[in-house]
Structure formats: structure tokens, C-alpha cells
Design an enzyme around this catalytic site. Structure first.
Site, PDB file in Angstrom:
ATOM      1  N   ASP A  11      18.119  11.320 -38.841  1.00  8.97           N
ATOM      2  CA  ASP A  11      18.927  10.784 -39.936  1.00  8.97           C
ATOM      3  C   ASP A  11      18.013  10.007 -40.864  1.00  8.97           C
ATOM      4  O   ASP A  11      17.020   9.407 -40.430  1.00  8.97           O
ATOM      5  CB  ASP A  11      20.032   9.869 -39.400  1.00  8.97           C
ATOM      6  N   ASP A  69      25.260  16.292 -41.979  1.00 11.60           N
ATOM      7  CA  ASP A  69      26.453  15.448 -41.852  1.00 11.60           C
ATOM      8  C   ASP A  69      27.297  15.487 -43.127  1.00 11.60           C
ATOM      9  O   ASP A  69      28.529  15.554 -43.063  1.00 11.60           O
ATOM     10  CB  ASP A  69      26.053  13.998 -41.553  1.00 11.60           C
TER      11      ASP A  69
END
Length: 165
Positions: free
Chosen positions: A119, A137
Site C-alpha cells: 500500500d 483497492d
């Protein structure tokens, strides 16, 4: 009339999402150390963090079994989405499934190869940080929102029109 080329656009979009996601993750992984953070604006940082769990780091500290659990779910959902994309769909449904498929495969690839998901997007306000996330995401959430819109729509209009078989 053969509508396979129209269906192929949905698979192509999923592949584009997957490739964009993996390119961004690979760039972050290759150019920044783990734990790195760079302030871009007063509310946004680029970071390099690993997430062994799911959304909001759900089950992140579960001891490792969650890697295989989330990978299995992503692969099962991806297989179902591939089949759905072959069916006649509303345009927004096709878009939704494509985005979710590309995102699911992007995060599944991370789990399979890296063991965790990379991330790098960190939004914050007054010391409160939204959990870091990535392109995969965003695609999954965007696809899910579009599915909600599809479910709320009536059968009228060009978005709701199904492609013929």
C-alpha cells in the site's frame, strides 16, 4: 451477431487495472524503503507499507494463515467475475465487474508473490490517517460502488441496456 469483441473490452479493462496496480506497487517497492513516507500535500502522503490483512488491515496479525485465506477468496471471486463478464451485461455492470476483477487479481498477485499487499496512498486529516491503500483497492471500491448504482437503477436507459448474446 458475435458480441465477443464487446466482452473482450471488459477483460482488457481488468488487465489494464491489474498492470497499473502492479506497476505502481513495483515502482514503490523498487525505489523506496519499507516504512518510507513522503508528504505530498497537507492531507496526502506517499508511503511504503505492507498489509498482510484485508481492508483496514483486517486480520493483519492473524499469524500468516490469512494470506492463503484471502488469496483463495480473491481467486474464487476472480473466477466468478470472469464467468460473469462473459454473460450479457449492462454497461455499468461490465465496468463494475472489470474493476473488481483487476483489483482482486492485483492484490491476489501481491499475496501470492510477496506474501503481503503493498500500500502506498495515505490520506490524513488533523492526525487521523485513513488506512493506506493502492490502485487495486480503488478499483475494487469503485466497482462495488458502481454495482450498488446498478442495483438501484431501473431497467431504462443506455446504461441499463444489456448487451445481446
Amino acid at each position: 451477431m458475435n458480441h465477443t469483441p464487446k466482452r473482450l473490452q471488459w477483460y482488457a479493462l481488468a488487465i489494464i487495472v491489474f498492470l497499473a496496480d502492479q506497476a505502481a506497487k513495483s515502482y514503490i517497492d523498487a525505489t523506496t524503503p519499507l516504512g518510507w513516507s513522503h508528504e505530498v500535500t497537507s492531507f496526502f502522503n506517499l508511503v511504503h507499507v505492507l498489509n498482510p490483512g484485508a481492508a483496514f488491515s483486517f486480520l493483519a496479525g492473524a499469524g500468516g494463515w490469512q494470506r492463503w485465506f484471502f488469496l483463495a477468496i480473491a481467486l474464487a471471486v476472480s473466477a466468478w467475475l470472469v464467468l460473469q463478464l462473459y454473460s450479457p451485461l449492462r454497461k455499468l455492470e461490465g465496468l463494475s465487474y472489470s474493476l473488481i476483477l483487476g483489483g482482486a487479481l492485483g492484490n491476489a498477485f501481491d499475496r501470492a508473490v510477496r506474501g503481503q499487499v503493498i500500500d502506498y496512498l495515505d490520506f490524513h486529516l488533523r492526525g487521523w490517517h485513513w488506512p493506506a491503500f493502492n490502485i487495486a483497492d480503488m478499483a475494487i471500491v469503485g466497482g462495488a460502488i458502481a454495482l450498488v448504482v446498478v442495483s438501484l437503477m431501473s431497467g431504462d436507459g443506455p446504461i441499463a441496456a444489456k448487451e445481446p448474446r
